[in-house]
Motif scaffolding. Sequence first.
Motif, short mmCIF file in Angstrom:
data_model
loop_
_atom_site.label_atom_id
_atom_site.label_comp_id
_atom_site.label_asym_id
_atom_site.label_seq_id
_atom_site.Cartn_x
_atom_site.Cartn_y
_atom_site.Cartn_z
N LEU A 139 0.96 -1.37 -0.04
CA LEU A 139 0.01 0.10 0.11
C LEU A 139 0.94 1.28 0.11
O LEU A 139 0.57 2.29 -0.76
CB LEU A 139 -0.97 -0.07 1.21
N GLY A 140 2.07 1.01 0.83
CA GLY A 140 2.60 2.30 0.79
C GLY A 140 3.64 2.62 -0.55
O GLY A 140 3.47 3.77 -0.76
N LYS A 141 3.75 1.39 -0.95
CA LYS A 141 4.60 1.63 -2.44
C LYS A 141 3.68 2.17 -3.51
O LYS A 141 3.89 3.08 -4.24
CB LYS A 141 5.20 0.43 -2.81
N SER A 142 2.39 1.78 -3.41
CA SER A 142 1.48 2.37 -4.20
C SER A 142 0.95 3.67 -4.11
O SER A 142 0.88 4.51 -5.04
CB SER A 142 0.11 1.34 -4.00
N LEU A 143 0.75 4.11 -2.88
CA LEU A 143 0.65 5.69 -2.53
C LEU A 143 1.79 6.41 -2.99
O LEU A 143 1.71 7.51 -3.58
CB LEU A 143 0.39 5.58 -0.98
N ASN A 144 2.86 6.17 -2.60
CA ASN A 144 4.15 6.55 -2.98
C ASN A 144 4.33 6.86 -4.50
O ASN A 144 4.78 8.09 -5.05
CB ASN A 144 5.46 6.19 -2.62
N ALA A 145 3.85 5.88 -5.33
CA ALA A 145 4.02 6.05 -6.80
C ALA A 145 3.06 6.91 -7.04
O ALA A 145 3.26 7.73 -8.32
CB ALA A 145 3.78 4.66 -7.47
N ALA A 146 1.86 6.87 -6.49
CA ALA A 146 0.83 7.93 -7.11
C ALA A 146 0.88 9.35 -6.40
O ALA A 146 0.38 10.19 -6.97
CB ALA A 146 -0.49 7.09 -6.21
#
Length: 534
Positions: free
Chosen positions: A195-202
């Motif tokens: 989730l953190g990776k996804s949010l950082n990517a976004a």
Amino acid sequence: MKTERKVSWRRLDWWRLLAGALSGALAGFAALAAAELISSAVRPESGPVVAVGGAAIDRTPAAVKDWAIQRFGTDDKLVLQLGILAVLALLALVLGLLALRRRRTGSAGVLLFGVVGALAAVTRPDSTSPLDAMPSLVGAAVGAVLLYVLMGRLIPHPVPAAAGLDPAPRGEWDRRGFLLAASAAAAASTGAGVLGKSLNAASGKDAVASRAGVVLPAPASSAAAVPRGVRPKVPGLSSFVTSNKDFYRVDTALVVPKVNADTWRLRIHGKGVARERTISYADLLRRDLIERDITLTCVSNEVGGPYAGNARWLGVPLAELLEECGVRPPSRGGPADQLVSRSVDGMTIGTPVDDVLDGRDAMLAVGMNGEPLPFTHGFPVRMLVPGLYGYVSACKWIKDIELTTFDSYDSYWVKRDWARKAPIKTQSRIDTPRPFARPRAGTVMVAGVAWAQHRGVDKVEVRVDDGPWRPADLAAENTRDTWRLWSFPWQAATGGHTLSVRATDRTGTVQTDERTRTIPDGASGWHSVVVTVD
């Protein structure tokens, strides 16, 4: 007051040792996953791996950093991050084993690493808030609590001896409880990390959208038409224009900055600036833009190395902008001899003011090969000055220009033993045949590139073994700010041979054969390749 109970290593069975090491690894994983999730609410650069990695880059000796670039190329940042993760994994295993004997001490060790990560985050040049410490601190707290809980499942609980057997009590640890807790922790950590990776990517979606919405205006001054014959038709020879995806990237940013062009601003201030200005991206696009073909070269480029590339750039003439602010070069009485450009990632680059204002096509670039700058190459705006190595001229993700003096300020690389001023040296490279190639006897085309930015290449010569220097065929020249391709038809005889190349620039300077390191102002020497002719 209770004291911490110690457990003798001799009483630990192999399964508990393995479970202890696994507990440390899970605690480390949970800490990093939680930190990744929290960093998405702060900023991606505040994560512990990025913060510690950046601090490591800043404190790495120049020679080691240069070696890493030569050894790993553009993968040097990935290698650094993998190295940090490997060290953290090893330390986590050790803390897990330590916690078997000293439960609180092991958990305190996890907290200590969180403090280190927090200090690294808030002391980074691009840090603007104490909140940058939060990912490391929260992640460490999660990891410490998890390690403490898992250790509770590994503590032996006395059980009565069976009738007729040794009456001494023996210990059992909660295997089932440990496995359930460890599995739940692994699943939760994985979910938080993803989730953190996804949010950082976004997190950079606004910046991506702003770039997608850019329509570059037509230049007021177009680049000269590229003459026919700039690239000989020789297989294996570099293209005259380097594509954006193939253009070299050398910088210290572990996370590529994603800057929203709509909110980007550039401040111009300092000594001799009569009229300070703050400029938006839209302001730049409304100005008269110039389009130029310019070859860039990194100072970390070894003799024969790949860190040179040629592209068509679109941008605002930097001299005009500075002159509107009242800036004069030292040669005309200006008080500032150094232009310090600052990036959003904290990088500082110092450029001689005289070079910026001497008539060359120094610019604030907004376009590269017909499109807005890619993020990896500095979107929304970067600086470049023909004829100077990138570390003294080519600030990416630029946000600030300060006029000052070399005596009063040392930029990032100067503090690390690189030269203050660094004009690009005359260099040449053999692209084909490759080292240790095995061409057939007969005519073998030797070809490559040569550059002497802002001076131009006048001649290229090739030597076979210890024979005489012979002139190569020069391709058509575009401008003196671009590299020049060359070729040489070699009548190859069987056996082993050494091919060497040297260039002469338009000032009459012949490329020196003296081999020097890249530090402090660029490598020098002749490029040679060894081949075996069949």
